[in-house]
Design an enzyme around this catalytic site. Sequence first.
Site, short mmCIF file in Angstrom:
data_model
loop_
_atom_site.label_atom_id
_atom_site.label_comp_id
_atom_site.label_asym_id
_atom_site.label_seq_id
_atom_site.Cartn_x
_atom_site.Cartn_y
_atom_site.Cartn_z
N ASN A 298 0.85 -1.16 0.40
CA ASN A 298 0.04 -0.04 0.19
C ASN A 298 0.45 1.37 -0.16
OD1 ASN A 298 -2.37 1.60 0.44
ND2 ASN A 298 -2.79 1.03 2.20
N LYS B 135 3.63 1.02 2.76
CA LYS B 135 3.16 -0.12 4.33
C LYS B 135 2.67 -1.41 3.97
CE LYS B 135 -0.17 2.74 6.62
NZ LYS B 135 -1.15 3.33 6.42
N ARG C 61 -12.37 16.13 6.54
CA ARG C 61 -13.28 16.35 5.48
C ARG C 61 -15.43 16.60 5.56
NH1 ARG C 61 -11.61 11.34 2.43
NH2 ARG C 61 -9.05 11.34 3.20
N GLU D 214 -8.48 -4.91 4.89
CA GLU D 214 -7.99 -4.75 4.05
C GLU D 214 -7.14 -5.63 2.56
OE1 GLU D 214 -8.32 -0.57 4.94
OE2 GLU D 214 -9.47 -0.04 3.20
#
Length: 396
Positions: free
Chosen positions: A7, A14, A240, A383
């Site tokens: 990743n 990572k 956000r 994931e």
Amino acid sequence: MKVLVINAGSSSVKYQLYQMPEADVLAKGAVERIGDKESRLSQTVGGQTHDIEKTVANHEQAMDLILAMLVDPEYGVLKDVSEIASVGHRVVHGGEEFSGSVLIDEAVIASVEKFADLAPLHNPPNLTGIRASQQGLPHAKQVACFDTAFHTTIPEVAYLYALPYELYEKYRVRRYGFHGISHRYVARRAADLMGKDKDSVNIITCHLGNGCSITAVKDGNSVDTSMGLTPLEGVVMGTRTGDFDSAILFYLADKGYSIEELNTLCNKKSGLLGISGQSNDMRNLTELAAGGDERAQLAIDIFAYRVKKYIGTYTAVLGTVDAVVFTGGIGENAVDLRAMICSDQPQIGIEIDADKNAAASGKESQISTTSSRVKVFVIPTDEEAAIAKDTYELAK
Ligand code: ADP
């Protein structure tokens, strides 16, 4: 087969090394602060973590360092890097082109490059990771797993914005959605936990981390999701805005804000941080609120309210809902927040058990009461395991 999952972000890589198909994690780690004088690699094997500090100028050097650590006689787990048969890469944006993971060839690379203008912060480092991995492990099969892929089943009625249609034709302005690897993983796990076929369940998956998104899954497929063209839309996030009246931007532009400033404002200074004025981190806010900080409490309340609103919206989208799933750092751990989100929902049919909810933190569990019409689960996302599985399937 040994599968390496990568990743790659703008300043970090990572990684996790898996033994497949058992999905045993042999080693995991990260190189952080790439491009900085004080870069560091941290690798964990069998519960033991080893850190080294070393200047790592770019992603190629980061990859070389990772491979060197994996074969390190003292701290490594491999005799030779040739044991790594395949590498799975997380890629954030696959546009409309990729509905699943794919073996990487030059055409795939060209597409990832093409979608960089839709994900300027993510696709370029993802691509750099792929190139570095091709260089360091030329014998290995490389696989791309896209965060957008799971959402390619969203129908036109849900992915189109009510903007002039030619903006879709010309620039492909539409909802893409993100966190797809996570939404798919937890939706499949929830189906397993209910003992049902993955293609015959309707689930609302809430991925609540620093970035947050909610997905409506109908018969196993994503049919709507809260993030849009970019990861700004949807529920409130750490920094956000989530959904807001776009005319606020014109109003602020009139007051003298530049496009750059508005971009920073919406992506980096809003959300939990913007409302509380103190922190983007839910743990900090929980502590502050417990100490009487009203703005921290307000940020938490708005966060919970918006998630609840999406659950209501997606219940209407799905018609019937078998389960709601909470995942991500907040979804997995924030007990009180889950209770707030699930409170007072007799019409929707969600009822959670306070004791089960309190005991669920960080582990896979069902937190709804036995009489709740909709089951509610906490499912820690994984994931990397999902990427390792896709990579293994494609590479074998
Ligand atoms: P990312 O999206 O970067 O992967 P995570 O999924 O790790 O982030 O989620 C980070 C968020 O999870 C932070 O807001 C953090 O405060 C929150 N979090 C982690 N543990 C807890 C906890 N025990 N209680 C409340 N929030 C938590």
